[in-house]
Each structure stands twice: as C-alpha cells, then as structure tokens.
Design a protein around this motif. Structure first.
Motif, PDB file in Angstrom:
ATOM      1  N   ASP A  86       0.836  -1.208   0.000  1.00 50.81           N
ATOM      2  CA  ASP A  86       0.000   0.000   0.000  1.00 50.81           C
ATOM      3  C   ASP A  86       0.868   1.254   0.000  1.00 50.81           C
ATOM      4  N   ASP A  87       1.969   1.237   0.764  1.00 46.96           N
ATOM      5  CA  ASP A  87       2.873   2.389   0.766  1.00 46.96           C
ATOM      6  C   ASP A  87       3.489   2.595  -0.612  1.00 46.96           C
ATOM      7  N   GLY A  88       3.835   1.509  -1.271  1.00 41.21           N
ATOM      8  CA  GLY A  88       4.386   1.605  -2.621  1.00 41.21           C
ATOM      9  C   GLY A  88       3.369   2.162  -3.606  1.00 41.21           C
ATOM     10  N   LYS A  89       2.112   1.756  -3.457  1.00 42.94           N
ATOM     11  CA  LYS A  89       1.053   2.246  -4.350  1.00 42.94           C
ATOM     12  C   LYS A  89       0.818   3.745  -4.189  1.00 42.94           C
ATOM     13  N   GLU A  90       1.098   4.268  -3.002  1.00 40.42           N
ATOM     14  CA  GLU A  90       0.931   5.704  -2.777  1.00 40.42           C
ATOM     15  C   GLU A  90       1.892   6.533  -3.629  1.00 40.42           C
ATOM     16  N   LEU A  91       2.933   5.907  -4.129  1.00 36.95           N
ATOM     17  CA  LEU A  91       3.918   6.616  -4.957  1.00 36.95           C
ATOM     18  C   LEU A  91       3.455   6.788  -6.407  1.00 36.95           C
ATOM     19  N   TYR A  92       2.313   6.178  -6.763  1.00 34.43           N
ATOM     20  CA  TYR A  92       1.856   6.232  -8.151  1.00 34.43           C
ATOM     21  C   TYR A  92       1.796   7.654  -8.726  1.00 34.43           C
ATOM     22  N   PRO A  93       1.153   8.618  -8.045  1.00 37.57           N
ATOM     23  CA  PRO A  93       1.077   9.959  -8.648  1.00 37.57           C
ATOM     24  C   PRO A  93       2.449  10.583  -8.878  1.00 37.57           C
ATOM     25  N   ILE A  94       3.376  10.344  -7.979  1.00 33.27           N
ATOM     26  CA  ILE A  94       4.717  10.903  -8.120  1.00 33.27           C
ATOM     27  C   ILE A  94       5.415  10.289  -9.325  1.00 33.27           C
ATOM     28  N   LEU A  95       5.369   8.965  -9.424  1.00 35.31           N
ATOM     29  CA  LEU A  95       6.042   8.284 -10.528  1.00 35.31           C
ATOM     30  C   LEU A  95       5.369   8.570 -11.862  1.00 35.31           C
ATOM     31  N   ALA A  96       4.044   8.717 -11.855  1.00 31.65           N
ATOM     32  CA  ALA A  96       3.329   9.069 -13.089  1.00 31.65           C
ATOM     33  C   ALA A  96       3.744  10.462 -13.557  1.00 31.65           C
ATOM     34  N   ASN A  97       3.891  11.390 -12.618  1.00 31.87           N
ATOM     35  CA  ASN A  97       4.342  12.741 -12.979  1.00 31.87           C
ATOM     36  C   ASN A  97       5.765  12.727 -13.518  1.00 31.87           C
TER      37      ASN A  97
END
Length: 108
Positions: A86-97
């Motif tokens: 879940d913590d890793g999934k929270e990084l999605y917006p950052i990595l998408a940007n």
C-alpha cells in the motif's frame, strides 16, 4: 502536517523519501510494478540495462523499506512474484508525474 520550505528540522522529509526511492533503478522498478505483480524474469526484461546484481539489490532494499512485497509460491520450480505494498502504491502519482515529465522532455 504541511511541509514547509522554511522549516528547519533534524529530518528533511524530501531526504527521507529520496533515501527510500532514490537511485537509478528503484523508481523504475516501482513504476514497472504499478500495473501489477511481476516475476523476476519479467522485471529483467522490463529493465534490461540493470545488472542482475543491481536488480536484486534494489528489490531487496525496496522490500526492506516495505514498498514492495516478495511472495514465494511453493511450486516446482519455485515461483517468486514482486508487488507493491500500500505504501508503494501511494507513490503512483509521483512516478506518473516523473514519467509524464520524461516523455515531454525526451521529445525535445
């Protein structure tokens, strides 16, 4: 708690975050795991410029930092899959940007 550029503290939140996801391969691996779980061989194909040593090291560090989960299936041959926590999934917006920025700047 809102981050402030004027705050002077012992721990910088940016330094902490970059310490967890920084490096050449960690952000790439996290991004490749965004769509779903992958086996080691899939990650090798998706990140061909990473040596086996660096790929293994980065995966172990991400697991130790609880950003990815390593699951071993009791099969013959043994199957191992990596997925985001879940913590890793929270990084999605950052990595998408970061990905979007890279696409825009690669096209120049």
């Amino acid at each position: 708690m809102d981050a402030s550029f004027d705050d002077v503290s012992e721990k910088c939140p940016v330094e902490y975050a970059v310490g967890l996801i920084g490096g050449k391969w960690k952000p790439v691996l996290l991004f490749q795991l965004m769509p779903g779980a992958k086996r080691y061989s899939e990650l090798q194909r998706l990140v061909p410029n990473a040596s086996d040593r660096m790929l293994t090291r980065s995966l172990r560090e991400l697991e130790a930092d609880q950003l990815i989960h390593r699951e071993v299936f009791a099969e013959v041959p043994v199957r191992v899959e990596y997925s985001l926590t879940d913590d890793g999934k929270e990084l999605y917006p950052i990595l998408a940007n970061i990905s979007d920025w890279g696409v825009r700047h690669m096209a120049r």
